[in-house]
Design an enzyme around this catalytic site. Structure first.
Site, PDB file in Angstrom:
ATOM      1  CB  SER A  44      -0.831   0.032   1.406  1.00 47.92           C
ATOM      2  OG  SER A  44      -1.477   1.084   1.466  1.00 47.92           O
ATOM      3  CE1 TYR A  49      -4.914  -2.529   4.111  1.00 46.13           C
ATOM      4  CE2 TYR A  49      -3.725  -0.222   3.785  1.00 46.13           C
ATOM      5  CZ  TYR A  49      -4.220  -1.506   3.286  1.00 46.13           C
ATOM      6  OH  TYR A  49      -4.473  -1.637   1.961  1.00 46.13           O
TER       7      TYR A  49
END
EC number: 1.1.1.-
Length: 272
Positions: A150, A163
Site C-alpha cells: 500500500s 493497516y
C-alpha cells in the site's frame, strides 16, 4: 537481442496462484494473467465469486478455497496447484483486509483485536504464501513472488494504524526475502497502490463514483483515476520474463502522488 513475446503470450506456459483472487485487484489480475496465457489458480474465501470467475475463465483456471491466515489452507493451496499443473511459477500474495472503510483512526480509538486480525491476514498470509511457494520454486530454481502492499508504507497518515503496520511488514518481508530467494533464481517484489475503490473498501456502489472522483482530484496525475486494472498490469509486468532482473523493489503505483508535497507551493500561490 531477446525478442519480447506478443501481448497475449507474456505468461504462456506459466502457473500462477492469486490470493484474494475472487474480486477487486485479484480478480482483475486473474483475468489479465489468463488472457496472457497463464494457468490461474484463484484462491479466496469468497467461494461463490471465486468459482464463478474460474468458470468464466474456463479450463485453464480453477478455484481453491483458502483462508490465508491458516497455514493448512495455504499448504493445501500450493500442493493442490502443483498436483494439478505440475509446477508453480507465480505466487501473487494479494489477499488483504482493512479497518472499517480504510480511513485513518486515532490510535486511542484503535482496538488490539483489529491489529491482530489485520496482521494475521495481511502479513501472516503474505508470509505463509511466500513460505510455501518457496518450497516449490527452490526445486525449480526459478519463480516470482509478488505482494500487494500500500502507498501507506511510503506516506504516513493515509490509513488506520493497524493497516499501515501490516502493510509495512509486507514490504519488510519482501525486502528480506529478496537476497535469500535470489540464490535460487526467485524474484520477489511488492506493488503499492494509491487509493482505489475495491470490494474490501466497504464503499457502496452509490458512493463509488463520488469516491473515485475525489481520489482522482486529489491525485497528481491529472485526468486519470486508478482502478484495479492499473495494479493488474503492474503485476503482469513483474510476473513476466520482461522483468527478469527486477527483484527487491516496491513498485509504487500512485501517479507520482508520493513524490509531491504541495503544502509549500500552495502557501506561496495563496500569497500571490
Amino acid at each position: 537481442m531477446t525478442s519480447i513475446a506478443g501481448p497475449h503470450k507474456r505468461l504462456e506456459g506459466k502457473v500462477a496462484i492469486i490470493t484474494g483472487g475472487a474480486s477487486g485487484i485479484g480478480a482483475c489480475t486473474a483475468e489479465l494473467f489468463h488472457e496472457n496465457g497463464a494457468k490461474v489458480v484463484i484462491a479466496d474465501i469468497q467461494d461463490d465469486l471465486g468459482q464463478a470467475l474460474a468458470t468464466k475463465l474456463g479450463g485453464k483456471a480453477c478455484y481453491i478455497h483458502c483462508d490465508v491466515s491458516k497455514e493448512d489452507d495455504v499448504i493445501n493451496l500450493v500442493d493442490t496447484t502443483v498436483a494439478k499443473y505440475g509446477r508453480l511459477d507465480i505466487m501473487f500474495n494479494n489477499a488483504g483486509i482493512i479497518e472499517g472503510q480504510g480511513l485513518p483512526v486515532s490510535v486511542v480509538e484503535s482496538e488490539k483485536s483489529d491489529l491482530d486480525r489485520l496482521l494475521s491476514v495481511n502479513l501472516g498470509g503474505a508470509f505463509l504464501g511466500a513460505k510455501h511457494a518457496t518450497r516449490v520454486m527452490v526445486q525449480q530454481r526459478k519463480g516470482c513472488i509478488l505482494f500487494t502492499s500500500s502507498l501507506c508504507t511510503s506516506i504516513a497518515g493515509l490509513s488506520g494504524h493497524a493497516y499501515a503496520a501490516s502493510k509495512s511488514g509486507v514490504c519488510g518481508l519482501a525486502k528480506n526475502l529478496t537476497p535469500e530467494l535470489g540464490k535460487y533464481g526467485i524474484r520477489v517484489n511488492c506493488i503499492s497502490p494509491y487509493g482505489l475503490v475495491t470490494g474490501i473498501s466497504n464503499i457502496s456502489e452509490a458512493n463509488r463514483e463520488l469516491v473515485e472522483a475525489m481520489l482522482s482530484e486529489l491525485g497528481t496525475l491529472s485526468g486519470q483515476t486508478l482502478r484495479a486494472d492499473g495494479i493488474a498490469k503492474a503485476a503482469l509486468f513483474l510476473a513476466s520474463d520482461e522483468a527478469y532482473y527486477v527483484s527487491g523493489i516496491n513498485m509504487v503505483v500512485d501517479g507520482g502522488y508520493s513524490v509531491v508535497n504541495p503544502r509549500l507551493a500552495d502557501a506561496i500561490y495563496s500569497k500571490l
